[in-house]
Design a protein around this motif. Structure first.
Motif, PDB file in Angstrom:
ATOM      1  N   ARG A 118       0.829  -1.208   0.000  1.00  0.00           N
ATOM      2  CA  ARG A 118       0.000   0.000   0.000  1.00  0.00           C
ATOM      3  C   ARG A 118       0.866   1.262   0.000  1.00  0.00           C
ATOM      4  O   ARG A 118       0.548   2.239  -0.689  1.00  0.00           O
ATOM      5  N   VAL A 121       2.476   1.922  -3.594  1.00  0.00           N
ATOM      6  CA  VAL A 121       1.610   2.565  -4.579  1.00  0.00           C
ATOM      7  C   VAL A 121       1.338   4.020  -4.196  1.00  0.00           C
ATOM      8  O   VAL A 121       1.212   4.878  -5.078  1.00  0.00           O
ATOM      9  N   SER A 122       1.311   4.327  -2.917  1.00  0.00           N
ATOM     10  CA  SER A 122       1.149   5.712  -2.488  1.00  0.00           C
ATOM     11  C   SER A 122       2.377   6.547  -2.838  1.00  0.00           C
ATOM     12  O   SER A 122       2.289   7.766  -2.960  1.00  0.00           O
ATOM     13  N   HIS A 164      -5.829   2.217  -5.838  1.00  0.00           N
ATOM     14  CA  HIS A 164      -4.638   2.764  -5.202  1.00  0.00           C
ATOM     15  C   HIS A 164      -4.319   4.123  -5.808  1.00  0.00           C
ATOM     16  O   HIS A 164      -4.486   4.328  -7.005  1.00  0.00           O
TER      17      HIS A 164
END
Length: 182
Positions: A118, A121-122, A164
């Protein structure tokens, strides 16, 4: 695509506690050998914690598993949180190597692998989540009523279908991961 193989927390203390830990370590070691053959960077993350804890930096079990066959050219990043980007130089190391895609493996599926996917992708990175390259606790998640295999399947599905903000997450079994053509 400019990938890096990222190995999350494959430490001596964790291998016997995760689902099919030895087999997982061997599968990841094969991916690392292939990555190196193609000039793809290999980065191994190592969870550390306070002295006297399960992740005491000086405790022998905190060492990365010898089964991985890490080489001196591989980069080890010590971390103190589930998110491998939090308070580490991981983002800088990836930028220096012009990496835009993480081939993500390791433990634990429902903690550090999930958080790192996570966060990646951020940070605008794409993730190839090795669908058979990560594992959670050998006993699964008894509170949720999920076996170890169901935990992996659930996270594969959630991570690969969630929206995302910066990159994408794609599933790929270890046997189909391609680092390069040369």
């Amino acid at each position: 695509m400019k990938p890096a193989l990222v190995i999350v927390d494959m430490q001596e203390v964790l291998i016997p506690l995760v689902w099919q830990g030895a087999e997982l370590a061997d599968r990841i070691a094969a991916l690392a050998r292939d990555a190196r053959r193609h000039g793809t960077p290999v980065l191994a993350l190592q969870q550390i914690g306070p002295s006297g804890s399960m992740f005491d930096p000086d405790a022998p079990g905190t060492r990365l598993s010898a089964r991985l066959g890490l080489e001196p050219t591989d980069v080890v990043v010590r971390k103190t949180a589930t998110d491998a980007f939090y308070s580490t130089d991981l983002a800088v190391l990836l930028t220096e190597r012009e990496v835009d895609t993480l081939v993500l493996t390791g433990v634990a599926t429902d903690y550090c692998v999930d958080a790192t996917a996570r966060a990646a992708v951020s940070h605008g990175l794409d993730v190839v989540l090795v669908s058979d390259g990560h594992a959670g606790a050998a006993g699964g998640d008894p509170v949720a009523g999920l076996s170890a295999e169901q935990v992996v399947d659930r996270h594969n599905r959630i991570l690969s279908t969630a929206i995302h903000p910066g990159g994408t997450v794609r599933l790929c079994p270890a046997a189909e991961v391609v680092f390069g053509t040369g």
